[in-house]
Design a protein around this motif. Structure first.
Motif, PDB file in Angstrom:
ATOM      1  N   ARG A  81      -3.487   4.464   7.987  1.00 30.40           N
ATOM      2  CA  ARG A  81      -4.033   5.541   7.158  1.00 30.40           C
ATOM      3  C   ARG A  81      -3.673   5.361   5.687  1.00 30.40           C
ATOM      4  O   ARG A  81      -4.486   5.595   4.809  1.00 30.40           O
ATOM      5  CB  ARG A  81      -3.536   6.893   7.650  1.00 30.40           C
ATOM      6  N   ILE A  82      -2.434   4.957   5.438  1.00 32.53           N
ATOM      7  CA  ILE A  82      -2.007   4.745   4.056  1.00 32.53           C
ATOM      8  C   ILE A  82      -2.836   3.636   3.418  1.00 32.53           C
ATOM      9  O   ILE A  82      -3.356   3.790   2.312  1.00 32.53           O
ATOM     10  CB  ILE A  82      -0.497   4.422   3.993  1.00 32.53           C
ATOM     11  N   SER A  83      -2.985   2.534   4.136  1.00 30.74           N
ATOM     12  CA  SER A  83      -3.777   1.406   3.625  1.00 30.74           C
ATOM     13  C   SER A  83      -5.209   1.834   3.342  1.00 30.74           C
ATOM     14  O   SER A  83      -5.768   1.517   2.285  1.00 30.74           O
ATOM     15  CB  SER A  83      -3.775   0.258   4.629  1.00 30.74           C
ATOM     16  N   LEU A  84      -5.812   2.541   4.280  1.00 31.72           N
ATOM     17  CA  LEU A  84      -7.192   2.984   4.118  1.00 31.72           C
ATOM     18  C   LEU A  84      -7.342   3.925   2.928  1.00 31.72           C
ATOM     19  O   LEU A  84      -8.276   3.795   2.135  1.00 31.72           O
ATOM     20  CB  LEU A  84      -7.689   3.656   5.400  1.00 31.72           C
TER      21      LEU A  84
ATOM     22  N   TYR B  11       0.832  -1.213   0.000  1.00 29.54           N
ATOM     23  CA  TYR B  11       0.000   0.000   0.000  1.00 29.54           C
ATOM     24  C   TYR B  11       0.864   1.259   0.000  1.00 29.54           C
ATOM     25  O   TYR B  11       0.574   2.226  -0.706  1.00 29.54           O
ATOM     26  CB  TYR B  11      -0.951   0.017   1.197  1.00 29.54           C
ATOM     27  N   LYS B  12       1.932   1.247   0.781  1.00 35.59           N
ATOM     28  CA  LYS B  12       2.810   2.421   0.822  1.00 35.59           C
ATOM     29  C   LYS B  12       3.496   2.623  -0.529  1.00 35.59           C
ATOM     30  O   LYS B  12       3.560   3.748  -1.028  1.00 35.59           O
ATOM     31  CB  LYS B  12       3.849   2.292   1.930  1.00 35.59           C
TER      32      LYS B  12
ATOM     33  N   LEU C 271      -4.086  10.661  -0.010  1.00 33.86           N
ATOM     34  CA  LEU C 271      -2.862   9.869  -0.098  1.00 33.86           C
ATOM     35  C   LEU C 271      -1.664  10.654   0.419  1.00 33.86           C
ATOM     36  O   LEU C 271      -0.847  10.124   1.178  1.00 33.86           O
ATOM     37  CB  LEU C 271      -2.611   9.411  -1.535  1.00 33.86           C
ATOM     38  N   ARG C 272      -1.552  11.904   0.018  1.00 32.61           N
ATOM     39  CA  ARG C 272      -0.427  12.731   0.493  1.00 32.61           C
ATOM     40  C   ARG C 272      -0.452  12.881   2.007  1.00 32.61           C
ATOM     41  O   ARG C 272       0.578  12.769   2.672  1.00 32.61           O
ATOM     42  CB  ARG C 272      -0.482  14.107  -0.166  1.00 32.61           C
ATOM     43  N   THR C 273      -1.623  13.140   2.551  1.00 28.87           N
ATOM     44  CA  THR C 273      -1.759  13.306   3.996  1.00 28.87           C
ATOM     45  C   THR C 273      -1.441  12.013   4.728  1.00 28.87           C
ATOM     46  O   THR C 273      -0.762  12.022   5.757  1.00 28.87           O
ATOM     47  CB  THR C 273      -3.196  13.779   4.341  1.00 28.87           C
ATOM     48  N   ALA C 274      -1.923  10.909   4.208  1.00 35.59           N
ATOM     49  CA  ALA C 274      -1.653   9.610   4.831  1.00 35.59           C
ATOM     50  C   ALA C 274      -0.157   9.310   4.814  1.00 35.59           C
ATOM     51  O   ALA C 274       0.405   8.846   5.816  1.00 35.59           O
ATOM     52  CB  ALA C 274      -2.436   8.506   4.123  1.00 35.59           C
ATOM     53  N   LEU C 275       0.500   9.562   3.689  1.00 39.14           N
ATOM     54  CA  LEU C 275       1.945   9.332   3.610  1.00 39.14           C
ATOM     55  C   LEU C 275       2.700  10.224   4.590  1.00 39.14           C
ATOM     56  O   LEU C 275       3.633   9.778   5.250  1.00 39.14           O
ATOM     57  CB  LEU C 275       2.455   9.570   2.186  1.00 39.14           C
ATOM     58  N   LYS C 276       2.270  11.474   4.673  1.00 36.86           N
ATOM     59  CA  LYS C 276       2.917  12.404   5.592  1.00 36.86           C
ATOM     60  C   LYS C 276       2.768  11.955   7.040  1.00 36.86           C
ATOM     61  O   LYS C 276       3.668  12.127   7.850  1.00 36.86           O
ATOM     62  CB  LYS C 276       2.321  13.801   5.403  1.00 36.86           C
ATOM     63  N   SER C 277       1.636  11.342   7.361  1.00 36.63           N
ATOM     64  CA  SER C 277       1.403  10.879   8.733  1.00 36.63           C
ATOM     65  C   SER C 277       2.310   9.704   9.096  1.00 36.63           C
ATOM     66  O   SER C 277       2.609   9.481  10.261  1.00 36.63           O
ATOM     67  CB  SER C 277      -0.062  10.457   8.921  1.00 36.63           C
TER      68      SER C 277
ATOM     69  N   ASP D   2      -8.655  12.804   8.817  1.00 30.38           N
ATOM     70  CA  ASP D   2      -8.256  14.156   9.198  1.00 30.38           C
ATOM     71  C   ASP D   2      -7.490  14.853   8.083  1.00 30.38           C
ATOM     72  O   ASP D   2      -6.550  15.598   8.322  1.00 30.38           O
ATOM     73  CB  ASP D   2      -7.409  14.147  10.478  1.00 30.38           C
ATOM     74  N   ALA D   3      -7.856  14.581   6.858  1.00 33.20           N
ATOM     75  CA  ALA D   3      -7.105  15.111   5.728  1.00 33.20           C
ATOM     76  C   ALA D   3      -7.592  16.478   5.282  1.00 33.20           C
ATOM     77  O   ALA D   3      -6.826  17.246   4.738  1.00 33.20           O
ATOM     78  CB  ALA D   3      -7.191  14.151   4.553  1.00 33.20           C
ATOM     79  N   GLY D   4      -8.831  16.768   5.471  1.00 28.95           N
ATOM     80  CA  GLY D   4      -9.372  18.018   4.957  1.00 28.95           C
ATOM     81  C   GLY D   4      -9.814  18.930   6.069  1.00 28.95           C
ATOM     82  O   GLY D   4     -10.941  19.396   6.080  1.00 28.95           O
ATOM     83  N   ALA D   5      -8.935  19.180   7.004  1.00 27.58           N
ATOM     84  CA  ALA D   5      -9.273  20.024   8.152  1.00 27.58           C
ATOM     85  C   ALA D   5      -9.548  21.445   7.664  1.00 27.58           C
ATOM     86  O   ALA D   5      -8.641  22.234   7.463  1.00 27.58           O
ATOM     87  CB  ALA D   5      -8.150  20.014   9.170  1.00 27.58           C
TER      88      ALA D   5
END
Length: 158
Positions: free
Chosen positions: A138-141, A10-11, A127-133, A104-107
């Motif tokens: 989160r990345i998988s989801l 996924y990553k 995807l960008r937010t999940a990777l940054k986290s 929590d990507a679109g705060a």
């Protein structure tokens, strides 16, 4: 918790798609080392399992119609890779608000301009937010929601 190779898959997929989206529609070389990290082939010139899994994920993206490339550069890279229309449209599309809130990507609030709210709720932003986290979950989801599920209802998010 998923098997480690699935989380790495996924990553790898997320990193590759984000890289290709950031240069779209230009073609670019997609290097395995840029995605999976450095790799030293053994004394026989064979790459590690991790390297080969990432290379396999890139080939799989092509087989599933999410990217195109001209050729492989040994087992090091895809030469002149580009997103397909299907992948570009999906990454540019708005994600369900339940998913955006769950990750929590679109705060945003009411003062955020509508155009910015739209950009912050796209799959590519997720995807960008999940990777940054750095969160495997989160990345998988985010990858699953973007490409592997027909819907992302709130019940599926927890």
């Amino acid at each position: 918790m998923a098997d480690i190779h699935v989380e790495e898959f996924y990553k790898d997929v997320a990193v590759a798609l984000v890289q290709l989206y950031s240069v779209f529609p230009r073609r670019t070389n997609l290097f395995v080392e840029d995605i999976a990290g450095p790799d030293e082939p053994d004394e026989f010139g064979l790459h590690s399992n991790r390297h080969m899994a990432c290379f396999g994920a890139l080939l799989w993206l092509q087989e599933e119609g999410l990217l195109r490339y001209v050729d492989t550069i040994r087992q090091e890279a895809l030469d002149q890779a580009v997103l397909t229309q299907t992948a570009f449209v999906r990454l540019s599309a708005p994600a369900p608000q339940a998913l955006v809130r769950a990750l929590d990507a679109g705060a945003t609030d009411d003062r955020t301009p509508r155009s910015v709210q739209r950009d912050l709720s796209t799959y590519i932003h997720l995807l960008r937010t999940a990777l940054k986290s750095g969160s495997s979950e989160r990345i998988s989801l985010a990858v699953q929601a973007a490409f592997f599920s027909d819907s992302s209802s709130p019940a599926e998010l927890h």
